[in-house]
Design a protein around this motif. Sequence first.
Motif, PDB file in Angstrom:
ATOM      1  N   ARG A  77       0.815  -1.276  -0.069  1.00 34.16           N
ATOM      2  CA  ARG A  77       0.119   0.179   0.017  1.00 34.16           C
ATOM      3  C   ARG A  77       0.668   1.169  -0.139  1.00 34.16           C
ATOM      4  O   ARG A  77       0.633   2.396  -0.320  1.00 34.16           O
ATOM      5  CB  ARG A  77      -0.997   0.032   1.340  1.00 34.16           C
ATOM      6  CG  ARG A  77      -2.288  -0.356   0.795  1.00 34.16           C
ATOM      7  CD  ARG A  77      -3.297  -0.111   2.150  1.00 34.16           C
ATOM      8  NE  ARG A  77      -4.256  -1.007   2.067  1.00 34.16           N
ATOM      9  CZ  ARG A  77      -4.545  -1.730   3.115  1.00 34.16           C
ATOM     10  NH1 ARG A  77      -3.988  -1.224   4.181  1.00 34.16           N
ATOM     11  NH2 ARG A  77      -5.459  -2.889   2.932  1.00 34.16           N
TER      12      ARG A  77
ATOM     13  N   TYR B 288      -9.254  -4.603  12.340  1.00 36.18           N
ATOM     14  CA  TYR B 288      -8.006  -3.601  12.538  1.00 36.18           C
ATOM     15  C   TYR B 288      -8.170  -2.758  13.679  1.00 36.18           C
ATOM     16  O   TYR B 288      -9.401  -2.148  14.074  1.00 36.18           O
ATOM     17  CB  TYR B 288      -7.900  -2.736  11.305  1.00 36.18           C
ATOM     18  CG  TYR B 288      -7.661  -3.385   9.851  1.00 36.18           C
ATOM     19  CD1 TYR B 288      -6.483  -3.987   9.648  1.00 36.18           C
ATOM     20  CD2 TYR B 288      -8.682  -3.657   8.866  1.00 36.18           C
ATOM     21  CE1 TYR B 288      -5.981  -4.493   8.683  1.00 36.18           C
ATOM     22  CE2 TYR B 288      -8.373  -4.301   7.965  1.00 36.18           C
ATOM     23  CZ  TYR B 288      -6.916  -4.840   7.693  1.00 36.18           C
ATOM     24  OH  TYR B 288      -6.587  -5.470   6.545  1.00 36.18           O
TER      25      TYR B 288
ATOM     26  N   ALA C 281     -13.136  -5.521   9.211  1.00 41.06           N
ATOM     27  CA  ALA C 281     -13.268  -5.482   7.807  1.00 41.06           C
ATOM     28  C   ALA C 281     -13.718  -6.675   7.575  1.00 41.06           C
ATOM     29  O   ALA C 281     -14.575  -6.720   6.482  1.00 41.06           O
ATOM     30  CB  ALA C 281     -11.641  -5.638   7.254  1.00 41.06           C
TER      31      ALA C 281
ATOM     32  N   PRO D  35     -20.185  -2.997  -2.208  1.00 38.57           N
ATOM     33  CA  PRO D  35     -19.573  -1.716  -1.847  1.00 38.57           C
ATOM     34  C   PRO D  35     -18.404  -1.462  -1.443  1.00 38.57           C
ATOM     35  O   PRO D  35     -17.607  -2.268  -0.899  1.00 38.57           O
ATOM     36  CB  PRO D  35     -20.825  -0.733  -1.107  1.00 38.57           C
ATOM     37  CG  PRO D  35     -21.230  -2.205  -0.209  1.00 38.57           C
ATOM     38  CD  PRO D  35     -21.216  -3.326  -1.122  1.00 38.57           C
TER      39      PRO D  35
ATOM     40  N   GLY E 147     -15.232  -0.524   0.751  1.00 42.01           N
ATOM     41  CA  GLY E 147     -15.332  -1.050   2.142  1.00 42.01           C
ATOM     42  C   GLY E 147     -15.885  -1.767   2.615  1.00 42.01           C
ATOM     43  O   GLY E 147     -15.919  -2.264   4.059  1.00 42.01           O
ATOM     44  N   SER E 148     -16.498  -2.687   1.724  1.00 42.72           N
ATOM     45  CA  SER E 148     -17.253  -4.013   2.203  1.00 42.72           C
ATOM     46  C   SER E 148     -16.199  -5.066   2.742  1.00 42.72           C
ATOM     47  O   SER E 148     -16.450  -6.140   3.317  1.00 42.72           O
ATOM     48  CB  SER E 148     -18.129  -4.343   1.307  1.00 42.72           C
ATOM     49  OG  SER E 148     -17.453  -4.930   0.162  1.00 42.72           O
ATOM     50  N   GLY E 149     -14.849  -4.913   2.346  1.00 42.82           N
ATOM     51  CA  GLY E 149     -14.041  -5.894   2.888  1.00 42.82           C
ATOM     52  C   GLY E 149     -13.478  -7.073   1.866  1.00 42.82           C
ATOM     53  O   GLY E 149     -12.969  -8.038   2.000  1.00 42.82           O
ATOM     54  N   LYS E 150     -13.850  -6.652   0.676  1.00 38.68           N
ATOM     55  CA  LYS E 150     -13.448  -7.568  -0.594  1.00 38.68           C
ATOM     56  C   LYS E 150     -11.849  -7.773  -0.621  1.00 38.68           C
ATOM     57  O   LYS E 150     -11.333  -8.881  -0.674  1.00 38.68           O
ATOM     58  CB  LYS E 150     -13.796  -6.780  -1.883  1.00 38.68           C
ATOM     59  CG  LYS E 150     -15.175  -6.600  -2.178  1.00 38.68           C
ATOM     60  CD  LYS E 150     -15.926  -6.087  -3.275  1.00 38.68           C
ATOM     61  CE  LYS E 150     -15.183  -4.704  -3.648  1.00 38.68           C
ATOM     62  NZ  LYS E 150     -15.674  -3.693  -2.717  1.00 38.68           N
TER      63      LYS E 150
ATOM     64  N   THR F  28      -9.776  -7.255   1.725  1.00 39.01           N
ATOM     65  CA  THR F  28      -9.062  -7.917   2.847  1.00 39.01           C
ATOM     66  C   THR F  28      -9.580  -9.401   2.858  1.00 39.01           C
ATOM     67  O   THR F  28      -8.562 -10.209   3.165  1.00 39.01           O
ATOM     68  CB  THR F  28      -9.963  -7.300   4.174  1.00 39.01           C
ATOM     69  OG1 THR F  28      -9.936  -6.059   4.131  1.00 39.01           O
ATOM     70  CG2 THR F  28      -9.567  -7.847   5.432  1.00 39.01           C
TER      71      THR F  28
ATOM     72  N   HIS G 287     -16.091  -4.319  -9.591  1.00 39.09           N
ATOM     73  CA  HIS G 287     -17.262  -3.280  -9.424  1.00 39.09           C
ATOM     74  C   HIS G 287     -18.258  -3.534 -10.733  1.00 39.09           C
ATOM     75  O   HIS G 287     -19.237  -3.107 -11.018  1.00 39.09           O
ATOM     76  CB  HIS G 287     -17.029  -2.317  -9.090  1.00 39.09           C
ATOM     77  CG  HIS G 287     -16.399  -1.654  -7.845  1.00 39.09           C
ATOM     78  ND1 HIS G 287     -17.141  -1.806  -6.540  1.00 39.09           N
ATOM     79  CD2 HIS G 287     -15.001  -1.380  -7.281  1.00 39.09           C
ATOM     80  CE1 HIS G 287     -16.256  -1.581  -5.623  1.00 39.09           C
ATOM     81  NE2 HIS G 287     -15.009  -1.162  -5.937  1.00 39.09           N
TER      82      HIS G 287
HETATM   83  N1  LIG Z   1      -4.729  -1.294   7.485  1.00 36.08           N
HETATM   84  C1  LIG Z   1      -6.047  -1.051   7.842  1.00 36.08           C
HETATM   85  N2  LIG Z   1      -6.188  -0.575   8.919  1.00 36.08           N
HETATM   86  C2  LIG Z   1      -7.384  -0.025   9.200  1.00 36.08           C
HETATM   87  N3  LIG Z   1      -8.333  -0.106   8.695  1.00 36.08           N
HETATM   88  C3  LIG Z   1      -8.522  -0.739   7.608  1.00 36.08           C
HETATM   89  C4  LIG Z   1      -7.204  -1.226   7.022  1.00 36.08           C
HETATM   90  N4  LIG Z   1      -7.263  -1.982   5.968  1.00 36.08           N
HETATM   91  C5  LIG Z   1      -8.482  -2.000   5.730  1.00 36.08           C
HETATM   92  N5  LIG Z   1      -9.288  -1.377   6.800  1.00 36.08           N
HETATM   93  C6  LIG Z   1     -10.705  -1.161   6.577  1.00 36.08           C
HETATM   94  O1  LIG Z   1     -11.343  -2.263   6.293  1.00 36.08           O
HETATM   95  C7  LIG Z   1     -12.600  -2.202   5.702  1.00 36.08           C
HETATM   96  C8  LIG Z   1     -12.537  -3.059   4.501  1.00 36.08           C
HETATM   97  O2  LIG Z   1     -11.372  -2.746   3.582  1.00 36.08           O
HETATM   98  P1  LIG Z   1     -11.171  -3.219   2.311  1.00 36.08           P
HETATM   99  O3  LIG Z   1      -9.970  -2.463   1.406  1.00 36.08           O
HETATM  100  O4  LIG Z   1     -11.060  -4.800   2.182  1.00 36.08           O
HETATM  101  O5  LIG Z   1     -12.317  -2.844   1.240  1.00 36.08           O
HETATM  102  P2  LIG Z   1     -12.898  -3.053  -0.186  1.00 36.08           P
HETATM  103  O6  LIG Z   1     -14.055  -3.897  -0.265  1.00 36.08           O
HETATM  104  O7  LIG Z   1     -11.634  -3.695  -0.934  1.00 36.08           O
HETATM  105  O8  LIG Z   1     -13.004  -1.607  -0.612  1.00 36.08           O
HETATM  106  P3  LIG Z   1     -12.688  -0.917  -2.218  1.00 36.08           P
HETATM  107  O9  LIG Z   1     -13.809  -1.565  -3.025  1.00 36.08           O
HETATM  108  O10 LIG Z   1     -12.790   0.481  -1.860  1.00 36.08           O
HETATM  109  O11 LIG Z   1     -11.343  -1.502  -2.791  1.00 36.08           O
HETATM  110  C9  LIG Z   1     -12.710  -0.643   5.331  1.00 36.08           C
HETATM  111  O12 LIG Z   1     -13.544   0.083   6.106  1.00 36.08           O
HETATM  112  C10 LIG Z   1     -11.098  -0.259   5.666  1.00 36.08           C
HETATM  113  O13 LIG Z   1     -11.293   1.096   6.010  1.00 36.08           O
END
Ligand SMILES: Nc1ncnc2c1ncn2[C@@H]1O[C@H](COP(=O)(O)OP(=O)(O)OP(=O)(O)O)[C@@H](O)[C@H]1O
Lengths: 414, 239
Positions: A412, B13, B22, B41, B43-46, B48, B203
């Motif tokens: 990142r 986290y 997450a 959407p 921030g949904s955790g994909k 992660t 998406h």
């Molecule tokens: N290193 C971190 N520290 C704190 N919070 C985190 C960290 N990484 C992710 N998050 C939180 O975990 C949640 C899931 O994040 P994630 O990156 O998995 O989302 P996403 O579904 O991939 O979103 P996008 O579609 O925008 O990529 C989010 O609310 C994010 O803010």
Amino acid sequence: MDVLMTIRVALQALARSKMRAALTVLGIVIGVWAVILLVSICQSAGNKVKSEVLSLSGTNVIYVWNNWRSRDGERKRSGTGLIASDAEALAEECPAVLAASPIVYHSGQAVAGDLNCHIDRILGVNTQYLTVRNWQLGRGGFFTQGDIHSAAKVCVIGQTIADNLFPAADPVGQSLRIKGIPFEIVGVLETREANIFGEEQDSIVLMPASTLHKRLFGWPEEWVASLMVSARSADRMEDATGEIKALLRERHRIVRGMADDFEVRNTSEFVSAFSTITTVMTILLGSIAGVSLIVGGIGIMNIMLVSVTERTREIGIRMAVGARPRDILRQFLVEAIMLSTLGGLLGVALGIAFTFGLTYAINSIYTFTKWPVIISVNSIVISLLFAGSVGLFFGFYPARKASKMDPIEALRYE
Amino acid sequence: MAFIQLQNVCKTYRRGEVEVRALAGVSLDIERGEYLALMGPSGSGKSTLMNSIGCIDRPTSGSYLLDGAEVVKMSLDERARLRNRKIGFVFQNFNLLTRISALENVELPMLYSQRLRGRRRHERARMLMKRVGLEERLDHYPSQLSGGEQQRVAIARALANRPSILLADEPTGNLDSHTSQEVMELVAQLNREEGITVILVTHDREVAERARRQINLRDGAVVSDSGCTEKEGPTCSSK
Ligand SMILES: Nc1ncnc2c1ncn2[C@@H]1O[C@H](COP(=O)(O)OP(=O)(O)OP(=O)(O)O)[C@@H](O)[C@H]1O
Ligand SMILES: [Mg+2]
């Protein structure tokens, strides 16, 4: 990742920022350069002096001086002092002694025809002098035992005197005058190089000690300032010294418990004392230079830390495709070691170049001395190993930091 | 037993006092050879979830069995080995090393596996570059390639050690629709012809519809699964 590949990757990384790499290793370069230069110069100085001392006197030379004063400075009553015949006695009676000569010093002006020159040293000696000093005759012969007995007005001259007084003719058979007294020249000494202090060796006139006493000083006595003795071999120096002391005490009738009226020193003592000095100097200068290596190491650590931060993303990518922490650790460690070792190699090259340069400069300024170039292989090996270890030591912390990174965070990183 | 088995996987986290969940208990079975799209959407955790499946990240709790082995309890080295041998990752922003050529990027995972050396490693990398249609671009640096080309290099790199899983986190997110089509065609082909399990985050509805199974995430939990189960297998239709 195997070692060769790791080294290749490290070299590629270094090649990408040559200027930075060069500046980073400057400390190491200077450190190694200083080690090589200082150690080499120290060692060649040591060797020069050693070889001078040995050539000055022949190898196994022992000096005996009169020593009239006891430790507390009071004048000694015991003993008769050194006399010329002590030398013959030492040569005859001491098994470890090869040859011995008395030395009486004088200096003055020599005249032949309408030419004259200064003589640095007029020495009163005996027939064994050349053996003791490991010196050869260039032309003619040497004076004899008979000349000594009769205090004959004969002499053997050095090359400089020969050149100055007899530029065209063969001096053997001619005569020269010192203080108006004529001396027949029976031989000319082989020429010798100037010693380390730049003193010319060839401005010398040798004559029997008895002649010097009677004809030049006008003394009947046969007291002499010192004796010059050579031992049969280097391992018999100790024996010879012991024998000399015992025989002289007996001849000078020094009673038990009384101090010697003479002092004995040999060249090996001088050489070893000098070796000690050069060793101490070498270590001292070497460690000062070593400090700059450590400073150089800190520079490497600094840059490696910057580099690890800059390459956070690269670290993340490598981890994502399967690099283990130890692979990352090794990559950065090898990079630091390569960096410091390359700096070391550069320092060695510069050190050798400067040693040659400096030696050349010394030899062209002081033309009388032929200073040798000695590149100390030990100092090269040690300083390269040291430079490598500096890289290992100071590279470890940044490399460990890199290997501890979390792949997600690293990926990142912007 | 399923190839990938997630049971109640959580990831929390901590940022000082604030806790972010997450992943809030994801349970999921994925079979070998599946083609799966993760949606949801922002921030949904994909991401992660992808990172957890990809052994880059470690769940805070729960269990993740990959081919029967528990990943959550593995050491760093063991997970590095899995990433190297079993998993190929494709990122939205390509994540190629910029200072080395495309070919060298493709060779990178092979350097860490040490199964192929020297000439044979080069040959395999060249073959993979050909596979993704870039045999003319071997010595180009990433900066000299278009986005689509970079992503194809990344796919070739992901395939280097013959992984059984290809994970792609928004692989077309930075590409135009045409290039996007090309890349997705390549991914579909890999799934079809080589039986590689493909999990991708997107998406884009169109992209998701190419997959045979869609999963929707919200707030770190699965809210819908088009339900391709074990019995139905990879023949399960995409609708
Ligand atoms: N290193 C971190 N520290 C704190 N919070 C985190 C960290 N990484 C992710 N998050 C939180 O975990 C949640 C899931 O994040 P994630 O990156 O998995 O989302 P996403 O579904 O991939 O979103 P996008 O579609 O925008 O990529 C989010 O609310 C994010 O803010
Ligand atoms: Mg994401």
